[in-house]
Design a protein around this motif. Structure first.
Motif, PDB file in Angstrom:
ATOM      1  N   LEU A   1       0.831  -1.198   0.000  1.00  0.00           N
ATOM      2  CA  LEU A   1       0.000   0.000   0.000  1.00  0.00           C
ATOM      3  C   LEU A   1       0.872   1.257   0.000  1.00  0.00           C
ATOM      4  O   LEU A   1       1.915   1.314   0.668  1.00  0.00           O
ATOM      5  CB  LEU A   1      -0.911   0.023   1.230  1.00  0.00           C
ATOM      6  CG  LEU A   1      -2.021  -1.033   1.262  1.00  0.00           C
ATOM      7  CD1 LEU A   1      -2.806  -0.925   2.559  1.00  0.00           C
ATOM      8  CD2 LEU A   1      -2.946  -0.885   0.069  1.00  0.00           C
ATOM      9  N   ALA A   2       0.432   2.253  -0.773  1.00  0.00           N
ATOM     10  CA  ALA A   2       1.109   3.548  -0.846  1.00  0.00           C
ATOM     11  C   ALA A   2       0.100   4.652  -0.549  1.00  0.00           C
ATOM     12  O   ALA A   2      -1.047   4.588  -1.000  1.00  0.00           O
ATOM     13  CB  ALA A   2       1.745   3.763  -2.205  1.00  0.00           C
ATOM     14  N   GLU A   3       0.538   5.645   0.184  1.00  0.00           N
ATOM     15  CA  GLU A   3      -0.341   6.732   0.626  1.00  0.00           C
ATOM     16  C   GLU A   3       0.212   8.063   0.116  1.00  0.00           C
ATOM     17  O   GLU A   3       1.264   8.522   0.579  1.00  0.00           O
ATOM     18  CB  GLU A   3      -0.412   6.743   2.153  1.00  0.00           C
ATOM     19  CG  GLU A   3      -1.255   7.832   2.756  1.00  0.00           C
ATOM     20  CD  GLU A   3      -2.713   7.724   2.379  1.00  0.00           C
ATOM     21  OE1 GLU A   3      -3.126   8.472   1.491  1.00  0.00           O
ATOM     22  OE2 GLU A   3      -3.416   6.879   2.956  1.00  0.00           O
ATOM     23  N   PRO A   4      -0.448   8.720  -0.860  1.00  0.00           N
ATOM     24  CA  PRO A   4       0.081   9.986  -1.380  1.00  0.00           C
ATOM     25  C   PRO A   4      -0.172  11.185  -0.480  1.00  0.00           C
ATOM     26  O   PRO A   4       0.445  12.231  -0.674  1.00  0.00           O
ATOM     27  CB  PRO A   4      -0.660  10.142  -2.713  1.00  0.00           C
ATOM     28  CG  PRO A   4      -1.949   9.429  -2.508  1.00  0.00           C
ATOM     29  CD  PRO A   4      -1.653   8.274  -1.585  1.00  0.00           C
ATOM     30  N   GLU A   5      -1.055  11.073   0.492  1.00  0.00           N
ATOM     31  CA  GLU A   5      -1.382  12.214   1.345  1.00  0.00           C
ATOM     32  C   GLU A   5      -0.768  12.093   2.729  1.00  0.00           C
ATOM     33  O   GLU A   5       0.067  12.910   3.123  1.00  0.00           O
ATOM     34  CB  GLU A   5      -2.906  12.356   1.466  1.00  0.00           C
ATOM     35  CG  GLU A   5      -3.568  12.931   0.233  1.00  0.00           C
ATOM     36  CD  GLU A   5      -5.030  13.247   0.480  1.00  0.00           C
ATOM     37  OE1 GLU A   5      -5.560  12.824   1.518  1.00  0.00           O
ATOM     38  OE2 GLU A   5      -5.627  13.913  -0.372  1.00  0.00           O
ATOM     39  N   LEU A   6      -1.185  11.077   3.480  1.00  0.00           N
ATOM     40  CA  LEU A   6      -0.722  10.905   4.853  1.00  0.00           C
ATOM     41  C   LEU A   6       0.443   9.925   4.872  1.00  0.00           C
ATOM     42  O   LEU A   6       0.267   8.718   5.012  1.00  0.00           O
ATOM     43  CB  LEU A   6      -1.866  10.403   5.736  1.00  0.00           C
ATOM     44  CG  LEU A   6      -3.075  11.330   5.849  1.00  0.00           C
ATOM     45  CD1 LEU A   6      -4.182  10.651   6.635  1.00  0.00           C
ATOM     46  CD2 LEU A   6      -2.690  12.643   6.508  1.00  0.00           C
ATOM     47  N   PHE A   7       1.643  10.462   4.710  1.00  0.00           N
ATOM     48  CA  PHE A   7       2.826   9.615   4.767  1.00  0.00           C
ATOM     49  C   PHE A   7       3.924  10.383   5.488  1.00  0.00           C
ATOM     50  O   PHE A   7       3.836  11.582   5.726  1.00  0.00           O
ATOM     51  CB  PHE A   7       3.279   9.210   3.357  1.00  0.00           C
ATOM     52  CG  PHE A   7       3.906  10.322   2.569  1.00  0.00           C
ATOM     53  CD1 PHE A   7       5.280  10.460   2.503  1.00  0.00           C
ATOM     54  CD2 PHE A   7       3.126  11.244   1.886  1.00  0.00           C
ATOM     55  CE1 PHE A   7       5.858  11.484   1.790  1.00  0.00           C
ATOM     56  CE2 PHE A   7       3.687  12.270   1.163  1.00  0.00           C
ATOM     57  CZ  PHE A   7       5.063  12.387   1.116  1.00  0.00           C
ATOM     58  N   ARG A   8       4.998   9.672   5.812  1.00  0.00           N
ATOM     59  CA  ARG A   8       6.126  10.259   6.524  1.00  0.00           C
ATOM     60  C   ARG A   8       7.415   9.770   5.881  1.00  0.00           C
ATOM     61  O   ARG A   8       7.517   8.610   5.475  1.00  0.00           O
ATOM     62  CB  ARG A   8       6.082   9.889   8.004  1.00  0.00           C
ATOM     63  CG  ARG A   8       7.218  10.469   8.833  1.00  0.00           C
ATOM     64  CD  ARG A   8       7.076  10.070  10.282  1.00  0.00           C
ATOM     65  NE  ARG A   8       5.888  10.665  10.875  1.00  0.00           N
ATOM     66  CZ  ARG A   8       5.304  10.204  11.964  1.00  0.00           C
ATOM     67  NH1 ARG A   8       5.783   9.133  12.562  1.00  0.00           N
ATOM     68  NH2 ARG A   8       4.238  10.788  12.450  1.00  0.00           N
ATOM     69  N   SER A   9       8.385  10.658   5.813  1.00  0.00           N
ATOM     70  CA  SER A   9       9.667  10.313   5.202  1.00  0.00           C
ATOM     71  C   SER A   9      10.613   9.759   6.259  1.00  0.00           C
ATOM     72  O   SER A   9      10.766  10.338   7.341  1.00  0.00           O
ATOM     73  CB  SER A   9      10.293  11.547   4.551  1.00  0.00           C
ATOM     74  OG  SER A   9       9.448  12.046   3.533  1.00  0.00           O
ATOM     75  N   LEU A  10      11.239   8.645   5.940  1.00  0.00           N
ATOM     76  CA  LEU A  10      12.263   8.112   6.842  1.00  0.00           C
ATOM     77  C   LEU A  10      13.533   8.937   6.789  1.00  0.00           C
ATOM     78  O   LEU A  10      14.304   8.987   7.732  1.00  0.00           O
ATOM     79  CB  LEU A  10      12.576   6.658   6.470  1.00  0.00           C
ATOM     80  CG  LEU A  10      11.501   5.635   6.848  1.00  0.00           C
ATOM     81  CD1 LEU A  10      11.860   4.284   6.275  1.00  0.00           C
ATOM     82  CD2 LEU A  10      11.321   5.548   8.333  1.00  0.00           C
ATOM     83  N   SER A  11      13.785   9.608   5.654  1.00  0.00           N
ATOM     84  CA  SER A  11      14.934  10.489   5.504  1.00  0.00           C
ATOM     85  C   SER A  11      14.589  11.530   4.456  1.00  0.00           C
ATOM     86  O   SER A  11      13.574  11.450   3.769  1.00  0.00           O
ATOM     87  CB  SER A  11      16.186   9.694   5.087  1.00  0.00           C
ATOM     88  OG  SER A  11      15.981   9.117   3.803  1.00  0.00           O
ATOM     89  N   LEU A  12      15.455  12.509   4.293  1.00  0.00           N
ATOM     90  CA  LEU A  12      15.210  13.563   3.316  1.00  0.00           C
ATOM     91  C   LEU A  12      15.393  13.074   1.883  1.00  0.00           C
ATOM     92  O   LEU A  12      15.022  13.766   0.947  1.00  0.00           O
ATOM     93  CB  LEU A  12      16.155  14.740   3.582  1.00  0.00           C
ATOM     94  CG  LEU A  12      15.979  15.439   4.939  1.00  0.00           C
ATOM     95  CD1 LEU A  12      16.995  16.564   5.080  1.00  0.00           C
ATOM     96  CD2 LEU A  12      14.579  15.975   5.091  1.00  0.00           C
ATOM     97  N   GLU A  13      15.973  11.876   1.724  1.00  0.00           N
ATOM     98  CA  GLU A  13      16.185  11.347   0.385  1.00  0.00           C
ATOM     99  C   GLU A  13      14.964  10.623  -0.167  1.00  0.00           C
ATOM    100  O   GLU A  13      14.957  10.202  -1.314  1.00  0.00           O
ATOM    101  CB  GLU A  13      17.384  10.392   0.403  1.00  0.00           C
ATOM    102  CG  GLU A  13      18.688  11.072   0.838  1.00  0.00           C
ATOM    103  CD  GLU A  13      19.828  10.085   0.916  1.00  0.00           C
ATOM    104  OE1 GLU A  13      19.566   8.875   0.692  1.00  0.00           O
ATOM    105  OE2 GLU A  13      20.959  10.500   1.198  1.00  0.00           O
TER     106      GLU A  13
END
Length: 585
Positions: free
Chosen positions: A385-397
């Motif tokens: 599953l992929a979420e284009p709105e409510l997601f969080r980045s593990l790193s800036l990359e």
């Protein structure tokens, strides 16, 4: 001889007197003392200093004076009449002016005294009313204590789980504090126990200073055998007792030490109020998560949380042994290899007897429990599953196309997830689930949490991810109840994610993912409490620390770059060219 006529001699002084009288009429008439006093009385009247009778008297004097002035204006007396009018002696005029001055001073002094007295009376009335209000508020505060916790996660209030435990007490609860109240730990315990006493009428608190009263310490040691010189708190519920030292109530040392009394005491109350510990068996032998390792993908912190909530945790190799009779909950967490049909039959027989199963699966793995899940109307789908709105980045990359770190806020009203409404849980590489109970009998199933309607499913083909189907809201967790034979009911909780129960890891003193990120721990514990039918513990537990840092996405970073490094120089260049053109023209 020339003789002077008497008529001529009489005309000369009359002319001089006429000149003097005309001069007097031309000169402004001086105000008498009585007129001045009357004007002073009128000014005092405006200030509200005179009484009603004095005001009426002064008004009559003023009107009489005005009528007298009008009469003098209409008929001006001749010089002879003015000369013939009797003038008052100067002593009488002085006496009258002195009497009028003293009367005005007396009336002014009496009015000022009355004004001063009225002001003092008003002040004392206000003071008395304020004192009554203060005493009433103090009385209400002693009877009913109100506090407003303005922190984001209510850090200085009792958790919902602790409140439920206190409200469900059936026996008297007694706290004995053995540390001085002047110490930091003593102050923290006093504040916490006062909050406890407001939630239940069955709580009593006793403070004992062992350093000042050694005789009391010896007497208590005979009654409470577990007391030692390091004991800080004794909790007594009925005939059961629990002893705490300072190490049990604090985390860390020195100024950075944190008070964890609420969590420790709530755990003790669970232990004292229950007769039996529910036993949780974690399966092994199929690549499941390890229990005793401190790696990010292990379950060491999840096991510690279960033991703190008084679950007995054990391991079970299903390929070699049958499910024991004391197994209250069977937990299968992240298997990497499929279960054999023999093991699946063991689990089916266990559930038909009214067993409980906690299952977490990951994308790209074959579990081999399709027959078991079909009995509850649950199917495991392929992909991530992929979420284009409510997601969080593990790193800036992290790029925008990789939205597999999902922030879930869409909870149902099921007892497991009802306390989590308005909060969030986090999940990484989540497998989509499907629920269909139309063709399944005797099953009641609910979707616990799901993604937003814009989420989508993707699979890995070769080296690239490919999107499947249209965006929709996908279930992440499902809870089901099935009515078995002999009036027994089996329970099942399935998650398409295992990362939310792992140890996880921290970055810059911040929990990025794992069981302590967001409200993952509450989601895990509530699932186990629901399976064990411990409904009084279905609530939010320990509150997480506030994290005020922003989760910046790549588009947010680009916007900040444009606003700080691109637009200000361009604005300066534009203003410079505009000013140069204006001056040139």
């Amino acid at each position: 001889m020339k003789s002077s006529s008497p008529s001529g001699s009489e005309k000369k002084p009359s002319k001089g007197k006429d000149r003097e009288s005309s001069k007097k009429e031309e000169q402004p008439r001086e105000q008498t003392q009585e007129e001045k006093d009357l004007k002073d009385e009128s000014s005092l009247r405006l200030l509200g200093a005179l009484s009603e009778k004095e005001i009426d008297a002064s008004e009559q004097k003023v009107s009489a004076l005005e009528q007298k002035e009008k009469g003098e204006g209409k008929s001006t007396p001749s010089a002879t009449e003015a000369q013939q009018e009797p003038t008052a002696p100067p002593q009488e005029e002085e006496r009258e002016s002195t009497l009028s001055a003293t009367s005005v001073e007396a009336s002014t002094s009496t009015s000022s005294e009355r004004l001063y007295f009225s002001h003092r009376l008003i002040f004392f009335v206000i003071l008395l009313a304020a004192s009554c209000i203060f005493i009433e508020l103090h009385f209400l505060n002693a009877r009913h204590r109100w506090r407003w916790d303005l922190t984001r996660y209510q850090r200085f209030s009792l958790s919902e789980k602790t409140i439920k435990i206190l409200q469900s007490l059936k026996s008297p609860l007694k706290f004995i504090v053995l540390v001085p109240q002047t110490s930091p730990l003593g102050r923290n315990l006093k504040d916490l126990l006062e909050e406890f006493s407001l939630r239940s009428s069955k709580i009593s608190i006793e403070y004992v200073d062992l350093l000042r009263n050694p005789a009391v310490f010896r007497a208590m040691k005979e009654k409470y055998r577990g007391i030692t010189p390091r004991t800080a708190l004794v909790v007594e519920l009925g005939h059961k007792k629990k002893y705490f030292s300072e190490i049990d109530l604090r985390q860390g040392w020195g100024q950075k030490a944190l008070f964890k009394g609420e969590e420790a005491i709530a755990s003790a109350l669970i232990y004292l109020s229950q007769e039996k510990k529910p036993t949780v068996y974690f399966t092994t032998g199929h690549g499941e998560r390890e229990l005793s390792q401190a790696r990010p993908t292990s379950l060491l912190e999840a096991v510690s949380a279960l033991e703190l909530n008084h679950f007995a945790v054990k391991e079970l190799a299903l390929e070699e042994k049958d499910i024991p009779s004391d197994c209250d909950i069977l937990a299968i967490v992240g298997p990497q290899r499929p279960f054999s049909s023999k093991v699946e039959d063991k689990i089916l027989r266990y559930l038909q007897k009214g067993g409980r199963l906690f299952l977490t699966v990951e994308p790209g793995t074959k579990v081999g429990l399709s027959l078991l899940l079909r009995r509850y109307g649950i199917r495991l789908l392929k992909g991530v599953l992929a979420e284009p709105e409510l997601f969080r980045s593990l790193s800036l990359e992290t790029t925008e196309k990789d939205h597999t770190y999902i922030i879930c806020k869409n909870f149902s009203s099921h007892p497991i997830t009802a306390p989590l409404k308005g909060l969030a849980t986090s999940h990484i590489y989540t497998r989509p689930l499907e629920l269909s109970v139309k063709d399944v009998k005797k099953v009641t199933a609910d979707i616990l949490l799901k993604t937003s309607p814009k989420s989508y499913r993707k699979i890995l083909k070769g080296y690239f991810w490919q999107k499947i189907g249209s965006p929709q809201s996908w279930p992440i967790a499902i809870a089901a109840v099935r009515q078995e034979k002999n009036n027994r009911s089996s329970r099942l909780v399935v998650f398409g994610d295992t990362s939310f129960v792992n140890n996880g890891y921290r970055t810059l003193n911040r929990r990025i993912w794992g069981i302590h990120a967001d409200r993952n721990l509450d989601l895990f514990l509530n699932s186990l409490h629901w399976l064990a039918e411990r409904y009084e513990l279905l609530a939010l537990g320990k509150k997480p620390l506030e994290d005020r840092r922003l989760d910046l996405q790549p588009k947010d970073l680009r916007l900040i770059f444009m606003l700080t490094f691109v637009f200000p120089p361009l604005l300066g260049i534009f203003l410079g060219i505009s000013i140069w053109n204006i001056r040139r023209s």
